[in-house]
Structures are given as structure tokens and as C-alpha cells.
Design a protein around this motif. Sequence first.
Motif, PDB file in Angstrom:
ATOM      1  N   HIS A  40       0.895  -1.221   0.096  1.00 42.11           N
ATOM      2  CA  HIS A  40       0.212  -0.043  -0.096  1.00 42.11           C
ATOM      3  C   HIS A  40       0.886   1.137   0.031  1.00 42.11           C
ATOM      4  N   SER A 234      -6.124  -3.435   1.200  1.00 42.55           N
ATOM      5  CA  SER A 234      -5.853  -3.044   2.350  1.00 42.55           C
ATOM      6  C   SER A 234      -6.839  -3.549   3.420  1.00 42.55           C
ATOM      7  N   LYS A 413      -3.187   0.421   8.877  1.00 41.89           N
ATOM      8  CA  LYS A 413      -3.538  -0.710   8.056  1.00 41.89           C
ATOM      9  C   LYS A 413      -2.801  -2.105   8.493  1.00 41.89           C
TER      10      LYS A 413
END
Length: 450
Positions: A40, A234, A413
Motif C-alpha cells: 500500500h 488493504s 492498516k
Amino acid sequence: MGRSNITVNILEVVRVRPPPHTVSLTLPLTFFDLGWLKFHPIDRVLFYHVPELTPSSLIPKLKSSLSATLLHYLPLAGRLVWDQTYTKPSIVSSPDDGVYVTVAESNGDLSRLAGDKPRPATEFHPLVPELHVSDEMARVLAVQITLFPNQGFCLAVTSHHAVLDGKTTSMFLKAWAHNCKQEQECGSRDALTYDLIPFMDRTVVQDPTGIETKLLTMWVSASNNKRSLKLFPSKVVGEDVVRVTHRLTRENIQKLRERVVETTRAELHLSTFVITYAYVITCMVKARGGDPTRQVCVIFASDFRSRLNPPLPSTYFGNCIVGTGDFDLKAEPILEEGQGLGFMSAVESVSGWVKGLCSENIEKSMLSPFEAFNRMEPGRQVISVSGSTRLGIYGSDFGWGKPVKVEIVTIDKDEAVSLSESGDGTGGVEIGVCLKKDEMERFGELFYLL
Ligand SMILES: CC(C)(COP(=O)(O)OP(=O)(O)OC[C@H]1O[C@@H](n2cnc3c(N)ncnc32)[C@H](O)[C@@H]1OP(=O)(O)O)[C@@H](O)C(=O)NCCC(=O)NCCSC(=O)CC(=O)O
């Protein structure tokens, strides 16, 4: 803490291009970049306390200085492309490309958001811009400026991890800040100093064992034999996740260091990073508790610019980081009570990993996460670091003073912690942590036992 009523209204989204007559550029990814292809993006938010600021004095200056900075950082205006005919992804930038800048206004309390106390992690999400990514194309950088009337503003930078590592992002931010500050103070811009001019020659990265080909094969097979830039999905961040900043002063770190020296005669690498990360690991593992026979994944990235033979310039643009640590660390020794035994065990591990960093292990370090993350049981505790204690991110003064706070939003995350040198320049370390509220309370109790 309750539900947040913070609103963030988007006022405009504009594309900021490099100055006219800029050339086109193509920059291939190296194996260092390819390791992060589907990771990410990293979202950083820098908060500035400037109560007297007006939008008309802020926005045009940030935009024009960004444009000027892109002249040196052209890949950031561009796109990552990988169509089915290219063997590997490249960054391309043409004169029509640019960085999408979102301008927004919020009724939030800047001091609270930029504080240390528990704040809902999701409150930070509307402050960061999206980075457009498809199978064939990914934007490299996006920016959001959010105004907090009569308080100041925050600047969020979302960067594609296959293009920028922490060193490159901090260099770019400092260059942009330098240009913006100069424009305000002198009405013109001095040339960037040598340490802020990126070095873009990719031929200096040597790959004698073909790590690049091995990584490309893995990425293609992970996407059903297609060439795709799509990122891994994610994790959705729950409303019960809170963000807290913990701090270790230089004195705290010294006290912990002395405790280690008094306990062992072993030759350990007792840097600020080792002491801090070992302390954080100990608190994280103890706060989670659970079955002592469980395994924990503990990793961190190290900058290899100066570790390669020959070394790369410190201004090398792109990724030159390698992951290190242990995917299968036993929790048991860290969970030991009494006499700081758990902490000692964590110090021995982190010290050993740092001492073991060498260019001979790069291939293994780059390839092993594929196998490890495939075989790990779901729910295994994964502890990692975003940022670092010597990136100098608090040096980003755009002409309205240094940031009062820098947060790495994306640590929520994946249960990473963010590390940075403390903003007050006193040699301490700031540690950003995102955990569920009850686990954060246990973490805090352990952390302040010191
Ligand atoms: C692997 C490491 C973390 C290990 O750090 P250590 O501090 O233990 O080890 P070290 O050898 O670098 O430093 C040991 C000692 O050397 C001295 N020293 C070394 N470099 C120095 C410098 N530049 N300035 C001042 N002192 C320095 C210090 O005295 C320090 O001790 P003392 O500390 O006690 O004074 C680091 O070397 C490293 O690579 N850091 C950069 C990691 C990085 O780039 N992360 C970002 C990843 S990208 C990412 O996460 C995304 C993003 O950020 O966007």
C-alpha cells in the motif's frame, strides 16, 4: 472518545505540472523498487500551526513551489506503467503529467489531531488523498492540503512505495519546503543544495544474481499470470482502532541502554533505534499476551545506500531499502516477567539483525517475504516499522515554521509503528502506534513502567 463530527470538505482538485518545456522521462524500476510493487502507498501528514494564515497566502505558494520542485523530481509527476508488452514496470512522465493536489477545509481541532493522546485512527483518513491505481497504471504521488481556519493547515503526501522509500520522500519534502520558503522570503528561489538534488542514474544498481527476474516472475504468477500493478487489498481499519504517540526522551533511552549494559557482557549494538524498537516490540508482544508458544513476525527496513559495495550516493532516488527481522520469532522469551528479561531478549534479537545487515543477504531478504506471508497463520502478530529515526522529516519548513507533528497514517492498516526523531530536536524518539482501544491501554501501561 465518541464518534467524530469532524468534516473535511473538498474545495478543489487540481493537477500541478512541472514548469513548461519540461522533457519527458522514463525511469525503469529496479529490483529494490519491485519488492514493494503491491504494497500500500505510504500516507504522511504534516501539521502546521499558523493561526493567522489565509488560504490566498498559502495555496498559490504551495502550488508554485511544488511545480518548481517537480523539475528536479520529474518521476513524481508521472505514472507507473506496466502493459502486457513490457517485461517490467517503468515510471513515465510526459509534459502533460502532474501531481494531483486536493485542497480541502476542515472544522476539526488541529491541536487535538496533532496531539499525542488517543484519537480514532479513522479521523485521519479524510485528510489523505487517494492514489489512483489500475492494472496498467498507477499514479506516483498525490497531495492534499487541508485548511483548519484560524488554526493552520496540514499537508498530506501519499506516495507509491515502489517509487519512493522514506529517504526519497523526506528529500522531496525538504526540497519542496526549501523552494516554498525561499519564494516567500526572497520572492525568488535559490538553487537546491546538493543534498536535495536526487540522483537518478539506475545503472549504479547492480543485480548479478537476477533478483529482478525472480521478483517479476513472482508478481506475475501472483496475479494469475498477468502483469498487473493492482495493490494488495488493504485491511479495513475499525472504528475501535486508536492512534497514540508515545515518546522516549534521550534520557529514557540512555536509562534503558544502561540497564542492558548492567545485565549482560554480550557485545550488543545499542543504538537509539535498537533500544527503541526492542522496547516497542516488548510492549506490543506483552500487550497482546496470549499463548506464550505463539510466533510473532518482527520486521523493519534498513537503508542500503551506504551498505552496498560500492555504496550508492545518499541522494539516490528510489528504493534502496531491504527488509530484515524474523517472521517466526518466539513470543515466549519476550513475554518473560521480571528483571526486564523480555526487553533483554528483544534487544538481543534487534541488535543481532542490525549487526547482520550485509549486501550478501539482499536476495534472501527480498524474496523470503513471499514464502513467509503465504504460510503464516491468519492473525499472527506482525510488528513492523514505517519511517525512521533519522529522516529529518521535522525539517520540512515551508516558510510557516516546522511541523508541530508528523503522522504516518498508514500504520493503522498493518499494525506497524512509526518512528521519527522527536520534533523538538532534543534527541528523543516519537513512536506512533495504532491498536484497538483495550490493547492500546495495556500497551500504554507497559510503556510507562519504564
Ligand atoms: C538499520 C537501521 C534502522 C539501524 O539503525 P541504527 O541506528 O541501529 O544503526 P546505525 O548503524 O545506522 O547507527 C548507529 C549509530 O551510528 C551513528 N549514526 C549513524 N548514522 C548517523 C547519522 N546519519 N547521523 C548521526 N549519527 C549517525 C549514531 O551514533 C547511531 O547511534 P545512536 O542512534 O544511538 O545515536 C539504520 O541503519 C537504517 O537503515 N535506517 C534507515 C531506515 C529507513 O530508511 N527506513 C525507512 C523505510 S521506508 C518506509 O518506512 C516508508 C517511508 O518512510 O515512507
